[in-house]
Motif scaffolding. Structure first.
Motif: not given
Length: 133
Positions: A7-9, A82-87
């Protein structure tokens, strides 16, 4: 191979990222809310921002199957969520990915949110024009 789910927020956006290695190298799929990646983010800057963890780790997006469910907020907040979720997904896949992603600040949740509107004011801090006379 099983899906890695993270999960990214960012702001009021929440992105659930499902990622796994593609069955054949170079045959990966990428969809956001059941739409194509280029369809969902028509602005190239947002596409670059979304794929930043792939660039940092020197991985090709075509080598992964990606499904993303994202809701809330605007298009920029969604891209950064989404970027944080990928990381987070790359760290979950391999712990050695943590240090390069952390150095770029991709694992840190950006806490900035919109300030609420106050009574007696048109916005959060803006005031009505002051008249001395």
């Amino acid at each position: 191979m099983d899906w890695t789910v993270t999960v990214g927020r960012r702001k009021t956006s929440v992105a659930r990222v499902f990622i796994r290695a593609a069955a054949k190298a170079g045959a990966g799929s990428f969809e956001i809310n059941h739409r194509e990646f280029e369809d969902y983010f028509p602005v190239s800057l947002l596409r670059l921002k979304t794929l930043e963890p792939f660039e940092v780790l020197d991985k090709a997006i075509q080598d992964f199957d990606v499904k993303v469910n994202v809701n809330g907020g605007g298009i920029t907040g969604q891209a950064e969520a989404i970027r944080m979720g990928f990381a987070r997904a790359f760290v979950e896949m391999d712990a050695e990915n943590r240090s390069p992603l952390k150095a770029e600040g991709l694992l840190t949740r950006d806490p900035r949110m919109v300030e609420r509107k106050k009574y007696g004011k048109p916005k959060a801090r803006k005031s009505f024009q002051f008249s001395k006379r």
